[in-house]
Scaffold this motif. Sequence first.
Motif, mmCIF file in Angstrom:
data_model
loop_
_atom_site.group_PDB
_atom_site.id
_atom_site.type_symbol
_atom_site.label_atom_id
_atom_site.label_comp_id
_atom_site.label_asym_id
_atom_site.label_seq_id
_atom_site.Cartn_x
_atom_site.Cartn_y
_atom_site.Cartn_z
ATOM 1 N N UNK A 25 -3.880 -12.792 -5.326
ATOM 2 C CA UNK A 25 -4.760 -13.736 -4.949
ATOM 3 C C UNK A 25 -4.965 -14.595 -4.345
ATOM 4 N N UNK A 26 -5.875 -14.937 -3.620
ATOM 5 C CA UNK A 26 -6.292 -16.240 -3.127
ATOM 6 C C UNK A 26 -7.156 -16.403 -4.543
ATOM 7 N N UNK A 27 -7.145 -18.198 -4.780
ATOM 8 C CA UNK A 27 -8.371 -19.213 -5.477
ATOM 9 C C UNK A 27 -9.538 -19.629 -3.694
ATOM 10 N N UNK A 28 -11.069 -19.244 -4.998
ATOM 11 C CA UNK A 28 -11.520 -20.229 -3.599
ATOM 12 C C UNK A 28 -11.471 -21.339 -3.652
ATOM 13 N N UNK A 29 -11.958 -21.837 -2.276
ATOM 14 C CA UNK A 29 -12.364 -22.838 -1.704
ATOM 15 C C UNK A 29 -13.123 -23.683 -2.923
ATOM 16 N N UNK A 30 -14.361 -23.610 -3.947
ATOM 17 C CA UNK A 30 -14.716 -23.804 -4.646
ATOM 18 C C UNK A 30 -13.795 -24.910 -5.717
ATOM 19 N N UNK A 31 -12.592 -23.626 -6.256
ATOM 20 C CA UNK A 31 -11.614 -24.970 -6.944
ATOM 21 C C UNK A 31 -11.200 -25.998 -6.336
#
Length: 293
Positions: A25-31
Amino acid sequence: MPTGQIRKALSGFYYVYDNDQLIQCRGRGVFRNRGESPLVGDFVDYTVEGQNDGTITVIHERKNNLVRPPIANIDQAILVFSIKEPDFNTILLDRFLVVLESFQIEPIICLTKSDLMDEPLEQKIQQYIKEYEQIGYTLLMTFKDDADIDDKIAPLLKGKTTVLAGQSGVGKSTLLNTILPSLNLKTGIISEALGRGKHTTRHVELIAVCEGLLADTPGFSSFEFDLMEKEELSSCFPEFVEIQDECKYRGCMHVKEPKCAVKDGVESGKIKAYRYKHYIQFLDEIIDRKPRY
């Protein structure tokens, strides 16, 4: 939306364990925008994209988290301390114990290199073992080529998320290799000039072992009191907690106050003088800490 646990972080990817498989997975940009970052050990919600790819959308609330190594939701830490080379060090041990107590992480003290002891040192170490056990800590002693090491440690790992900590050169990698031969970590040779081990760990990973999870990194060697306020310190000494309600003054710091049960405990020998001395040193360190803005 499926939920899983991050078991490994590497090169910007998070490997989420769910239903006996790892989803990259990648992390969401919002993080990033919020200054948050998913950590190994986090429970997360994720969306699936393609066969084995996904995006982390929600990080569940953490029980605790460390900065070095960056890992969350830890139940316990095995503190690996050698008896010799480097010599057993109570102030360093107490520093580790205090910080673990502040994160509500259960410590297990594991003493290595006991084959290097002579008789006077053995008596001294046995006395320390007795004193720390009286406080309530669990201690193990391991020997070189200890055939029973798995039997000693395996029951402690069951159902727990565990990390290792300790000075460099005390045998953390050797201990990990004994529990998990497949890791084959480079144990390195202690540099006598520096008194430091040469092992470096590239990433953090939680590995299923003995029906629990073990971080395969001996990646932290010291703890600071950066996040601790002076009022919290005494609650990280279990033997202080036991009697501090008997102090005359509420919020007693156990330094100059009259009718202090902790100071009386030191006087009577109920609290060991070296533990109290370390408390005062740590308190001074916290008070002298430069304010952060």
